[in-house]
Write a protein that holds these residues in place. Structure first.
Motif, PDB file in Angstrom:
ATOM      1  N   PRO A 272       0.783  -1.234   0.000  1.00 34.80           N
ATOM      2  CA  PRO A 272       0.000   0.000   0.000  1.00 34.80           C
ATOM      3  C   PRO A 272       0.813   1.283   0.000  1.00 34.80           C
ATOM      4  O   PRO A 272       0.305   2.319  -0.408  1.00 34.80           O
TER       5      PRO A 272
ATOM      6  N   LYS B 115      -6.596   2.593  -3.030  1.00 38.31           N
ATOM      7  CA  LYS B 115      -6.979   2.629  -1.619  1.00 38.31           C
ATOM      8  C   LYS B 115      -8.390   2.066  -1.454  1.00 38.31           C
ATOM      9  O   LYS B 115      -8.651   1.292  -0.534  1.00 38.31           O
TER      10      LYS B 115
ATOM     11  N   ALA C 211      -3.481  -1.773   4.805  1.00 46.02           N
ATOM     12  CA  ALA C 211      -4.402  -0.804   4.220  1.00 46.02           C
ATOM     13  C   ALA C 211      -4.641   0.374   5.142  1.00 46.02           C
ATOM     14  O   ALA C 211      -4.758   1.507   4.692  1.00 46.02           O
TER      15      ALA C 211
ATOM     16  N   LEU D  63      -2.629   3.765   4.947  1.00 46.11           N
ATOM     17  CA  LEU D  63      -2.992   4.823   4.017  1.00 46.11           C
ATOM     18  C   LEU D  63      -3.904   5.858   4.646  1.00 46.11           C
ATOM     19  O   LEU D  63      -4.002   6.970   4.152  1.00 46.11           O
ATOM     20  N   ASP D  64      -4.584   5.501   5.707  1.00 46.98           N
ATOM     21  CA  ASP D  64      -5.505   6.415   6.369  1.00 46.98           C
ATOM     22  C   ASP D  64      -4.801   7.380   7.308  1.00 46.98           C
ATOM     23  O   ASP D  64      -5.408   8.299   7.823  1.00 46.98           O
TER      24      ASP D  64
END
Length: 93
Positions: free
Chosen positions: A23, A63, A88, A91-92
């Motif tokens: 990611p 994403k 994942a 990425l936030d």
């Protein structure tokens, strides 16, 4: 110009999985660019080093694919399955 979101379903599942499993990556390495181009029969407009840099729009798409895979239990190609992509959420941040 070819966009990853428009060719996603035609990309080799192994390449899809690599992209989703990495990611933090903003560039598709030359070896994977070659696999994608040979599979889809189109050019990804790679740079001088043979690498393909994802656009901001493509990163948003990727994403969303990661999130769908994580929350919905979908594999890279969209088939049902239970695989959690633990990267994942990075990425936030």
């Amino acid at each position: 110009m070819t966009n990853i979101s428009s060719i996603w379903t035609r990309i080799d599942p192994a390449v899809q999985q690599w992209v989703l499993a990495n990611p933090g990556c903003v560039v598709l390495p030359r070896t994977l660019v070659n696999r994608v181009e040979s599979t889809i029969g189109e050019s990804l407009h790679a740079d001088d080093h043979g690498e393909y840099w994802f656009t901001g729009e493509e990163l948003v798409f990727l994403k969303a694919r990661r999130r769908a895979q994580e929350l919905g239990g979908f594999t890279a190609g969209g088939q049902a399955g239970m695989r959690r992509d633990e990267h994942a959420e990075m990425l936030d941040r």
